[in-house]
Design a protein around this motif. Structure first.
Motif, PDB file in Angstrom:
ATOM      1  N   VAL A 151     -16.961  33.759  36.686  1.00 62.94           N
ATOM      2  CA  VAL A 151     -15.867  34.109  35.786  1.00 62.94           C
ATOM      3  C   VAL A 151     -15.836  33.147  34.606  1.00 62.94           C
ATOM      4  O   VAL A 151     -16.006  31.935  34.772  1.00 62.94           O
ATOM      5  N   THR A 152     -15.599  33.687  33.424  1.00 61.59           N
ATOM      6  CA  THR A 152     -15.340  32.856  32.247  1.00 61.59           C
ATOM      7  C   THR A 152     -13.839  32.591  32.164  1.00 61.59           C
ATOM      8  O   THR A 152     -13.037  33.523  32.216  1.00 61.59           O
ATOM      9  N   ILE A 153     -13.471  31.323  32.058  1.00 56.19           N
ATOM     10  CA  ILE A 153     -12.063  30.940  31.896  1.00 56.19           C
ATOM     11  C   ILE A 153     -11.886  30.407  30.480  1.00 56.19           C
ATOM     12  O   ILE A 153     -12.679  29.581  30.015  1.00 56.19           O
ATOM     13  N   VAL A 154     -10.848  30.879  29.812  1.00 51.35           N
ATOM     14  CA  VAL A 154     -10.564  30.439  28.447  1.00 51.35           C
ATOM     15  C   VAL A 154      -9.222  29.703  28.437  1.00 51.35           C
ATOM     16  O   VAL A 154      -8.167  30.320  28.360  1.00 51.35           O
ATOM     17  N   PRO A 155      -9.235  28.372  28.535  1.00 54.42           N
ATOM     18  CA  PRO A 155      -7.999  27.602  28.426  1.00 54.42           C
ATOM     19  C   PRO A 155      -7.662  27.376  26.949  1.00 54.42           C
ATOM     20  O   PRO A 155      -8.430  26.761  26.210  1.00 54.42           O
ATOM     21  N   ILE A 156      -6.506  27.890  26.541  1.00 58.44           N
ATOM     22  CA  ILE A 156      -6.121  27.807  25.128  1.00 58.44           C
ATOM     23  C   ILE A 156      -4.775  27.108  24.957  1.00 58.44           C
ATOM     24  O   ILE A 156      -4.073  27.289  23.958  1.00 58.44           O
ATOM     25  N   GLY A 157      -4.414  26.301  25.945  1.00 62.43           N
ATOM     26  CA  GLY A 157      -3.234  25.446  25.877  1.00 62.43           C
ATOM     27  C   GLY A 157      -3.604  24.082  26.428  1.00 62.43           C
ATOM     28  O   GLY A 157      -4.785  23.754  26.581  1.00 62.43           O
ATOM     29  N   PRO A 158      -2.624  23.254  26.767  1.00 58.97           N
ATOM     30  CA  PRO A 158      -2.929  22.005  27.456  1.00 58.97           C
ATOM     31  C   PRO A 158      -3.736  22.282  28.720  1.00 58.97           C
ATOM     32  O   PRO A 158      -3.567  23.317  29.380  1.00 58.97           O
ATOM     33  N   LEU A 159      -4.601  21.349  29.097  1.00 63.18           N
ATOM     34  CA  LEU A 159      -5.583  21.591  30.163  1.00 63.18           C
ATOM     35  C   LEU A 159      -5.087  21.197  31.550  1.00 63.18           C
ATOM     36  O   LEU A 159      -5.876  21.055  32.485  1.00 63.18           O
ATOM     37  N   THR A 160      -3.797  21.098  31.724  1.00 61.33           N
ATOM     38  CA  THR A 160      -3.223  20.628  32.985  1.00 61.33           C
ATOM     39  C   THR A 160      -3.593  21.522  34.156  1.00 61.33           C
ATOM     40  O   THR A 160      -4.016  21.038  35.214  1.00 61.33           O
ATOM     41  N   ASN A 161      -3.419  22.836  34.022  1.00 64.60           N
ATOM     42  CA  ASN A 161      -3.752  23.749  35.124  1.00 64.60           C
ATOM     43  C   ASN A 161      -5.216  23.640  35.523  1.00 64.60           C
ATOM     44  O   ASN A 161      -5.558  23.658  36.708  1.00 64.60           O
ATOM     45  N   ARG A 184     -18.343  29.548  32.744  1.00 63.22           N
ATOM     46  CA  ARG A 184     -18.101  28.474  31.783  1.00 63.22           C
ATOM     47  C   ARG A 184     -16.633  28.467  31.413  1.00 63.22           C
ATOM     48  O   ARG A 184     -15.907  29.448  31.606  1.00 63.22           O
ATOM     49  N   LEU A 185     -16.188  27.330  30.905  1.00 58.79           N
ATOM     50  CA  LEU A 185     -14.872  27.197  30.289  1.00 58.79           C
ATOM     51  C   LEU A 185     -15.058  27.247  28.776  1.00 58.79           C
ATOM     52  O   LEU A 185     -15.892  26.509  28.238  1.00 58.79           O
ATOM     53  N   VAL A 186     -14.319  28.101  28.107  1.00 60.21           N
ATOM     54  CA  VAL A 186     -14.314  28.119  26.643  1.00 60.21           C
ATOM     55  C   VAL A 186     -12.960  27.574  26.219  1.00 60.21           C
ATOM     56  O   VAL A 186     -11.944  28.265  26.277  1.00 60.21           O
ATOM     57  N   VAL A 187     -12.948  26.311  25.837  1.00 63.94           N
ATOM     58  CA  VAL A 187     -11.715  25.558  25.612  1.00 63.94           C
ATOM     59  C   VAL A 187     -11.401  25.504  24.122  1.00 63.94           C
ATOM     60  O   VAL A 187     -12.239  25.061  23.329  1.00 63.94           O
ATOM     61  N   MET A 188     -10.194  25.946  23.752  1.00 63.76           N
ATOM     62  CA  MET A 188      -9.741  25.685  22.385  1.00 63.76           C
ATOM     63  C   MET A 188      -9.010  24.347  22.395  1.00 63.76           C
ATOM     64  O   MET A 188      -7.968  24.201  23.033  1.00 63.76           O
ATOM     65  N   VAL A 209     -14.783  15.524  30.334  1.00 61.57           N
ATOM     66  CA  VAL A 209     -15.655  14.363  30.528  1.00 61.57           C
ATOM     67  C   VAL A 209     -16.152  14.250  31.962  1.00 61.57           C
ATOM     68  O   VAL A 209     -17.318  13.908  32.193  1.00 61.57           O
ATOM     69  N   GLU A 210     -15.314  14.555  32.939  1.00 63.52           N
ATOM     70  CA  GLU A 210     -15.633  14.218  34.324  1.00 63.52           C
ATOM     71  C   GLU A 210     -16.163  15.375  35.152  1.00 63.52           C
ATOM     72  O   GLU A 210     -16.901  15.142  36.122  1.00 63.52           O
ATOM     73  N   GLU A 211     -15.799  16.601  34.853  1.00 63.57           N
ATOM     74  CA  GLU A 211     -16.129  17.712  35.738  1.00 63.57           C
ATOM     75  C   GLU A 211     -17.472  18.357  35.387  1.00 63.57           C
ATOM     76  O   GLU A 211     -17.726  18.662  34.215  1.00 63.57           O
ATOM     77  N   PRO A 212     -18.322  18.630  36.371  1.00 62.11           N
ATOM     78  CA  PRO A 212     -19.640  19.235  36.113  1.00 62.11           C
ATOM     79  C   PRO A 212     -19.570  20.753  36.016  1.00 62.11           C
ATOM     80  O   PRO A 212     -20.210  21.483  36.769  1.00 62.11           O
ATOM     81  N   VAL A 213     -18.782  21.232  35.081  1.00 58.33           N
ATOM     82  CA  VAL A 213     -18.623  22.670  34.837  1.00 58.33           C
ATOM     83  C   VAL A 213     -19.054  22.937  33.399  1.00 58.33           C
ATOM     84  O   VAL A 213     -18.688  22.175  32.486  1.00 58.33           O
ATOM     85  N   PRO A 214     -19.818  23.999  33.140  1.00 61.12           N
ATOM     86  CA  PRO A 214     -20.213  24.288  31.754  1.00 61.12           C
ATOM     87  C   PRO A 214     -18.992  24.490  30.856  1.00 61.12           C
ATOM     88  O   PRO A 214     -18.073  25.240  31.201  1.00 61.12           O
ATOM     89  N   VAL A 215     -18.999  23.818  29.716  1.00 58.71           N
ATOM     90  CA  VAL A 215     -17.871  23.890  28.778  1.00 58.71           C
ATOM     91  C   VAL A 215     -18.378  24.184  27.379  1.00 58.71           C
ATOM     92  O   VAL A 215     -19.331  23.558  26.903  1.00 58.71           O
ATOM     93  N   THR A 216     -17.721  25.127  26.729  1.00 59.00           N
ATOM     94  CA  THR A 216     -17.849  25.297  25.283  1.00 59.00           C
ATOM     95  C   THR A 216     -16.523  24.883  24.672  1.00 59.00           C
ATOM     96  O   THR A 216     -15.476  25.452  24.997  1.00 59.00           O
ATOM     97  N   LEU A 217     -16.553  23.868  23.826  1.00 62.49           N
ATOM     98  CA  LEU A 217     -15.346  23.358  23.188  1.00 62.49           C
ATOM     99  C   LEU A 217     -15.259  23.914  21.771  1.00 62.49           C
ATOM    100  O   LEU A 217     -16.191  23.766  20.980  1.00 62.49           O
ATOM    101  N   VAL A 218     -14.134  24.552  21.472  1.00 66.12           N
ATOM    102  CA  VAL A 218     -13.910  25.150  20.153  1.00 66.12           C
ATOM    103  C   VAL A 218     -12.822  24.325  19.457  1.00 66.12           C
ATOM    104  O   VAL A 218     -11.630  24.527  19.692  1.00 66.12           O
TER     105      VAL A 218
END
Length: 312
Positions: free
Chosen positions: A121-131, A148-152, A181-190
């Protein structure tokens, strides 16, 4: 079809992002989780439900998540940008959803959706990353189910809430550091460096409003936000930060990325929440975990992609 989850704090640009995910035939929106951010958790959750109702998506489970950061209190919301209700005072004009929130919290819903998904599953976190930080810390076994995580979030060249920091990362730097920085999950940072360059103008918004009732409703939510960004940009228009991240999730490669290590400033000085990207060409191989940072794009292509999907 790509299974997609959005973690969000609506917010005007979040509303556009949710609408984009609902409108895109390329993805299957399987869940939405909410977090504090632009306004408090009760309002972000209400706004997410109502945007989904606008698109007839009573089937998408919604769960409320963190109402505060991991460690330190949240200094302030972004009501001056998004309006007191998060949607320029127009949230009550949206339809109510027949289906309310799920009977579980956001992390529990994320675990359930990931474990039951037949494909990553692709997760798109577009707010604070607490969850997302809580998910990865408490349930490391689900990492393999995340494509992957696609993070705004983040700002490499100067922030919007402080001179150094972008709002989403600044709202919970400790959570952001865990994820980026710490988690071994693919991330795309926008980062906002790129999303700001993808700003849409008055004619773009007029075209969306003229496309049909849903487009007109989306544009009706923008007054406070558009006024803020028109002052910031020096012209009529606004920045749809979060929708740009969702666009990349829908069409991988729409944004041009470069792999690099990043760090998040979790100190208490003026740099708190700053995302520091190591762009040195001479750094040692393997020096720090790398994430894919979106640095450029065909801006007209991005705007066209957004408009065609939202108007369609």
């Amino acid at each position: 079809m790509t299974p997609l989850i959005i973690d969000t704090d609506p917010g005007v640009d979040d509303a556009f992002a949710l609408a984009l995910a609902c409108a895109a035939p390329e993805v299957d929106l399987i869940g939405v989780t909410t977090v504090f951010g632009n306004v408090g958790l009760a309002l972000t959750t209400r706004n997410a439900l109502r945007v989904l109702a606008l698109y007839g998506r009573d089937d998408v489970p919604v769960a409320a998540g963190a109402e505060q950061p991991l460690v330190h209190p949240h200094p302030h919301r972004a009501r001056h940008v998004h309006g007191a209700d998060g949607l320029s005072g127009q949230a009550e004009t949206l339809p109510e959803r027949a289906t309310g929130v799920a009977g579980v919290d956001a992390v529990s819903l994320l675990v359930s959706l990931l474990e039951s998904a037949p494909a990553p599953v692709t997760i798109v976190p577009i707010g604070p990353l607490t969850n997302i930080a809580l998910l990865l810390a408490a349930h490391p076994g689900v990492r393999s189910k995340i494509a992957r995580l696609v993070v705004m979030g983040g700002a490499l060249g100067g922030g919007n809430v402080t001179a150094a920091a972008e709002f989403n990362i600044w709202s919970d730097p400790e959570a952001a550091r865990r994820v980026l920085v710490e988690e071994p999950v693919p991330v795309t940072l926008v980062p906002m460096d790129l999303t700001t360059r993808c700003a849409v103008d008055g004619p773009w918004l007029d075209s969306l409003a003229a496309a049909g009732p849903r487009g007109a409703t989306l544009v009706s939510l923008t007054a406070t936000y558009r006024e803020h960004y028109s002052r910031s940009l020096g012209r009529d228009g606004m920045v749809v930060h979060d929708a740009v991240a969702v666009a990349e999730a829908i069409k991988p490669g729409l944004l041009h990325t470069t792999a690099m290590p990043v760090e998040v400033d979790c100190g208490y000085g003026p740099g708190r929440g700053n995302v520091i990207a190591d762009q040195r060409a001479t750094r040692n191989p393997g020096e720090g975990r790398e994430v894919d940072v979106a640095l450029s794009a065909d801006l007209d292509q991005v705007r066209s992609f957004l408009l065609s999907h939202l108007a369609g």
